[in-house]
Design an enzyme around this catalytic site. Structure first.
Site, PDB file in Angstrom:
ATOM      1  N   GLU A  21       3.302   1.149  17.755  1.00 32.25           N
ATOM      2  CA  GLU A  21       3.183   1.816  19.061  1.00 32.25           C
ATOM      3  C   GLU A  21       4.062   1.132  20.111  1.00 32.25           C
ATOM      4  OE1 GLU A  21      -0.910   2.264  20.205  1.00 32.25           O
ATOM      5  OE2 GLU A  21      -1.574   2.738  18.182  1.00 32.25           O
ATOM      6  N   GLU A  79      -8.322  -1.121  16.457  1.00 30.92           N
ATOM      7  CA  GLU A  79      -8.868  -1.904  17.581  1.00 30.92           C
ATOM      8  C   GLU A  79     -10.338  -2.303  17.417  1.00 30.92           C
ATOM      9  OE1 GLU A  79      -8.002   0.358  21.132  1.00 30.92           O
ATOM     10  OE2 GLU A  79      -5.918   0.616  20.556  1.00 30.92           O
TER      11      GLU A  79
HETATM   12  O1  G3I Z   1      -7.153  16.874  25.834  1.00 31.36           O
HETATM   13  C1  G3I Z   1      -7.623  16.647  27.167  1.00 31.36           C
HETATM   14  C2  G3I Z   1      -7.320  17.867  28.043  1.00 31.36           C
HETATM   15  O2  G3I Z   1      -8.050  18.985  27.534  1.00 31.36           O
HETATM   16  C3  G3I Z   1      -7.713  17.568  29.473  1.00 31.36           C
HETATM   17  O3  G3I Z   1      -7.299  18.652  30.292  1.00 31.36           O
HETATM   18  C4  G3I Z   1      -7.025  16.286  29.951  1.00 31.36           C
HETATM   19  C5  G3I Z   1      -7.492  15.943  31.358  1.00 31.36           C
HETATM   20  O4  G3I Z   1      -6.971  14.702  31.667  1.00 31.36           O
HETATM   21  O5  G3I Z   1      -7.367  15.185  29.076  1.00 31.36           O
HETATM   22  C6  G3I Z   1      -6.926  15.434  27.744  1.00 31.36           C
HETATM   23  O6  G3I Z   1      -7.277  14.324  26.935  1.00 31.36           O
HETATM   24  C7  G3I Z   1      -6.380  13.222  27.124  1.00 31.36           C
HETATM   25  C8  G3I Z   1      -5.863  12.804  25.733  1.00 31.36           C
HETATM   26  O7  G3I Z   1      -4.999  11.644  25.854  1.00 31.36           O
HETATM   27  C9  G3I Z   1      -5.076  13.928  25.062  1.00 31.36           C
HETATM   28  O8  G3I Z   1      -3.954  14.231  25.803  1.00 31.36           O
HETATM   29  C10 G3I Z   1      -7.177  12.055  27.715  1.00 31.36           C
HETATM   30  O9  G3I Z   1      -7.536  12.375  29.051  1.00 31.36           O
HETATM   31  C11 G3I Z   1      -6.302  10.805  27.734  1.00 31.36           C
HETATM   32  O10 G3I Z   1      -7.102   9.676  28.111  1.00 31.36           O
HETATM   33  C12 G3I Z   1      -5.761  10.526  26.327  1.00 31.36           C
HETATM   34  O11 G3I Z   1      -4.887   9.404  26.442  1.00 31.36           O
HETATM   35  C13 G3I Z   1      -4.441   8.893  25.179  1.00 31.36           C
HETATM   36  C14 G3I Z   1      -5.097   7.515  24.962  1.00 31.36           C
HETATM   37  O12 G3I Z   1      -4.606   6.953  23.724  1.00 31.36           O
HETATM   38  C15 G3I Z   1      -6.605   7.619  24.895  1.00 31.36           C
HETATM   39  O13 G3I Z   1      -7.134   6.334  24.611  1.00 31.36           O
HETATM   40  C16 G3I Z   1      -2.934   8.721  25.245  1.00 31.36           C
HETATM   41  O14 G3I Z   1      -2.302   9.998  25.314  1.00 31.36           O
HETATM   42  C17 G3I Z   1      -2.421   7.988  24.009  1.00 31.36           C
HETATM   43  O15 G3I Z   1      -1.043   7.645  24.168  1.00 31.36           O
HETATM   44  C18 G3I Z   1      -3.209   6.685  23.809  1.00 31.36           C
HETATM   45  O16 G3I Z   1      -2.786   6.102  22.619  1.00 31.36           O
HETATM   46  C19 G3I Z   1      -3.479   4.876  22.252  1.00 31.36           C
HETATM   47  C20 G3I Z   1      -3.498   4.788  20.742  1.00 31.36           C
HETATM   48  O17 G3I Z   1      -4.129   5.926  20.211  1.00 31.36           O
HETATM   49  C21 G3I Z   1      -4.168   3.507  20.290  1.00 31.36           C
HETATM   50  N1  G3I Z   1      -3.511   2.322  20.892  1.00 31.36           N
HETATM   51  C22 G3I Z   1      -3.462   2.370  22.355  1.00 31.36           C
HETATM   52  C23 G3I Z   1      -2.733   3.635  22.816  1.00 31.36           C
HETATM   53  C24 G3I Z   1      -2.636   3.660  24.329  1.00 31.36           C
HETATM   54  O18 G3I Z   1      -3.906   3.712  24.914  1.00 31.36           O
END
Ligand code: G3I
Length: 448
Positions: A366, A257
């Site tokens: 994805e 990205e």
């Molecule tokens: O690990 C922490 C945890 O310790 C905490 O308690 C929790 C509280 O909300 O947050 C956790 O982190 C989260 C992380 O995923 C791991 O689970 C973040 O809040 C959350 O924002 C993050 O979301 C991920 C997102 O990327 C972040 O940008 C999604 O799971 C994941 O599916 C998504 O994947 C991305 C690709 O990498 C790139 N393309 C877009 C796609 C969707 O955004």
């Protein structure tokens, strides 16, 4: 016969006679979207800015919807038993989740497309810690996995160790791999390969990685220092997998990205919230490919990965031209965060073909296809969109274009980052939806 395959058979039969089985019942009970119960998957309370989708934000709709089938459109052809994914007598699994279909039976997506391309799925550690609920469906349908979050920089970079020994880590931040071991061990157990996601990204890369003392609010380092840190990070991460798990990583999202227009960019290179841009500058993505090619093994294909690719093919091709000419990049990862209003048969597939014509491999990295509200008609339309997607990629591959993977971004709707859009092929109970039947190109799913 495995329970989930029975469910597929039943779903196809019910679906083909218009009852749409479980989905209808579920909708009347739950009034629509299924949400994970509190605490099942604690993370992923996504802020809106995290929702990078085909149009850069929001629910993934691809701009003005075109030829999105309206609800309830299209006859659903009847179909006898032997629904997609059903193995009439799949035989007794060996207990380790390996498929043991009889000759000629198809146990799932990976086998259906084995002559075309691997079929992957993004998995969070939550799945591995509850693997008994998911293992059979994963093994029966997928031969590639991606860590949804556990191979991203914020999982691999070790802040404490980097700060503790600054003299030795100033140019080489410390890394650790414990977070991604559940995925590695599962892949090895089931002879699967891994798509590595991702090395260089503005998101999920800790702020401290860019500062003089590895503290979040420290002073940013200069370009040369950050380029050295980038090189050492890439060398250490790719080197770790080559040394400990040779052949496991077959594709690497080197840069994620980096190009966008109108979303905080300069000349199409993302500036907004991007410390790579702040420290290295607008050519950071090029250097990432220089280092990745330098340290990747031959069997690791190097990808640029992005959302909304079908609307920015020229932007991507122009920015990657030098890296491509220098042999630093192998393919384009089209994330494919779509919605049922997106035009898949033409706009998406033409974009994929355009990248292939420019000498790139193309992988759908994805895939999810969101609906605005759950329900029989929406899921029927979703099924036809999944069918279009898989059939379109299969057609391109069979025409000779290098389509080398289709990966879905999650296992079921409740685990999805797009929980409110029911975007995946299985529901929260791991029951197959019409989307799964569509991916299996089952005749019970109408063509769009
Ligand atoms: O690990 C922490 C945890 O310790 C905490 O308690 C929790 C509280 O909300 O947050 C956790 O982190 C989260 C992380 O995923 C791991 O689970 C973040 O809040 C959350 O924002 C993050 O979301 C991920 C997102 O990327 C972040 O940008 C999604 O799971 C994941 O599916 C998504 O994947 C991305 C690709 O990498 C790139 N393309 C877009 C796609 C969707 O955004």
């Amino acid at each position: 016969m495995r329970r989930w395959i029975l469910a597929v058979t039943a779903a196809a039969l019910l679906f083909s006679f218009g009852a749409c089985g479980r989905q209808e019942g579920k909708d009347s009970e739950s009034g629509g979207n299924t949400q994970m119960e509190e605490g099942n998957k604690p993370e992923d309370s996504l802020a809106s800015e995290d929702r990078d989708t085909e149009n850069g934000s929001g629910a993934g709709a691809e701009g003005a919807g075109t030829n999105g089938a309206s609800e309830g459109e299209g006859a659903v052809t009847g179909t006898e038993a032997g629904a997609a994914g059903a193995s009439k007598d799949g035989g007794e699994g060996s207990g380790d989740g390996s498929a043991s279909a009889e000759e000629g039976q198809v146990t799932g997506l990976a086998q259906l497309y084995e002559e075309n391309f691997p079929i992957g799925v993004a998995l969070p550690n939550y799945v591995f810690s509850h693997i008994e609920e998911y293992e059979q469906v994963i093994v029966d349908n997928f031969n590639s996995i991606t860590c949804e979050n556990e191979m991203k920089p914020d999982s691999l970079l070790d802040k404490k160790a980097s700060q503790a020994d600054l003299e030795n880590t100033y140019l080489r931040a410390a890394v650790h791999f414990d977070n991604c071991m559940p995925a590695v061990e599962f892949a090895l157990k089931h002879d699967m390969k891994i798509r590595f996601h991702t090395l260089v990204w503005h998101s999920q890369t800790p702020k401290w990685f860019f500062t003089e003392d590895y503290t979040d609010n420290g002073e940013l380092v200069d370009r040369e220092t950050m380029l050295t840190r980038m090189e050492n990070y890439i060398a250490d991460v790719l080197g770790y997998f080559q040394e400990n798990y040779p052949g496991l990583i077959y594709a690497v999202d080197v840069v994620n990205e980096a190009f966008d227009v109108g979303n905080g960019d300069e000349n199409g290179v993302r500036m907004k919230d991007n410390r790579w841009y702040d420290t290295v500058g607008d050519d950071y993505y090029y250097h990432a490919f220089v280092f990745a090619r330098r340290y990747a093994s031959e069997d690791m294909k190097l990808f640029y990965n992005d959302y909304g690719c079908m609307h920015k093919t020229k932007l991507i091709l122009d920015h990657l031209k030098q890296a491509k000419e220098e042999g630093l990049i192998d393919g384009i990862g089209m994330q494919s965060h779509l919605s049922v209003t997106d035009d898949i048969r033409f706009t998406f597939m033409l974009a994929a073909k355009e990248f292939c014509e420019e000498g790139y491999e193309v992988q759908a990295t994805e895939l999810d296809i969101g609906v605005k509200e759950s329900g029989k008609g929406s899921f029927r339309t979703q099924g036809s969109k999944y069918k279009s997607f898989f059939r379109g990629m299969q057609n391109l591959q069979e025409e000779g274009w290098p389509i080398t993977n289709v990966t879905v971004w999650g296992l079921n709707d409740a685990l999805s980052w797009r929980k409110d859009e029911s975007a995946l092929m299985f529901d929260e109970d791991m029951e197959p939806k019409p989307a799964y039947l569509g991916a299996m190109q089952d005749e019970s799913v109408w063509d769009e």
